[in-house]
Design a protein around this motif. Structure first.
Motif, mmCIF file in Angstrom:
data_model
loop_
_atom_site.group_PDB
_atom_site.id
_atom_site.type_symbol
_atom_site.label_atom_id
_atom_site.label_comp_id
_atom_site.label_asym_id
_atom_site.label_seq_id
_atom_site.Cartn_x
_atom_site.Cartn_y
_atom_site.Cartn_z
ATOM 1 N N ASN A 68 22.468 30.772 -51.284
ATOM 2 C CA ASN A 68 21.250 31.544 -51.044
ATOM 3 C C ASN A 68 20.094 30.977 -51.858
ATOM 4 N N PRO A 69 18.940 30.790 -51.233
ATOM 5 C CA PRO A 69 17.796 30.231 -51.960
ATOM 6 C C PRO A 69 17.269 31.134 -53.076
ATOM 7 N N ASN A 70 17.651 32.397 -53.076
ATOM 8 C CA ASN A 70 17.177 33.320 -54.111
ATOM 9 C C ASN A 70 18.073 33.372 -55.350
ATOM 10 N N VAL A 71 19.025 32.448 -55.474
ATOM 11 C CA VAL A 71 19.907 32.477 -56.644
ATOM 12 C C VAL A 71 19.143 32.284 -57.942
ATOM 13 N N SER A 72 17.998 31.651 -57.881
ATOM 14 C CA SER A 72 17.217 31.450 -59.106
ATOM 15 C C SER A 72 16.728 32.776 -59.689
#
Length: 116
Positions: A68-72
């Protein structure tokens, strides 16, 4: 690169440990599945295939369709280690998953866990 023991552990074993952990806190297997699918991009059938297989953690994350790109947005400490400071990409993914499961067990809402 240091080979951590968790890298060679079977994903299915860790998966069932996650379920045991959250069920003790009145959370569900379905919520664990939702977290794993959000993080890895697996659909329900793909996750079921991983659980029924004998893949280690390395293979599990290698076969993940898309992290998922929102892991940051996942920040904090797991096992005394700040996630943002974990250099090994695989260990960081494992720590993301650990952190999200910890949040579930601590009673956070799914919206907050999934960074919605």
């Amino acid at each position: 690169m240091t080979k951590h023991a968790v890298f060679t552990m079977a994903f299915s074993k860790i998966y069932y440990l996650y379920i045991q952990k959250v069920e003790k806190k009145n959370r569900t297997k379905e919520e664990v599945d939702q977290i794993i699918c959000w993080l890895t991009g697996f659909d329900s059938a793909g996750l079921k295939h991983q659980v029924e297989g004998d893949n280690d953690m390395v293979t599990f994350f290698e076969q993940a369709p898309a992290i998922n790109p929102n892991v940051s947005l996942i920040k904090g400490v797991v096992c005394g280690v700040r996630i943002e400071e974990v250099e090994d990409p695989l260990m960081r993914k494992i720590r993301y998953l650990d952190k999200m499961i910890d949040e579930l067990a601590k009673g956070k809402s799914m919206d907050k866990i999934l960074r919605s």
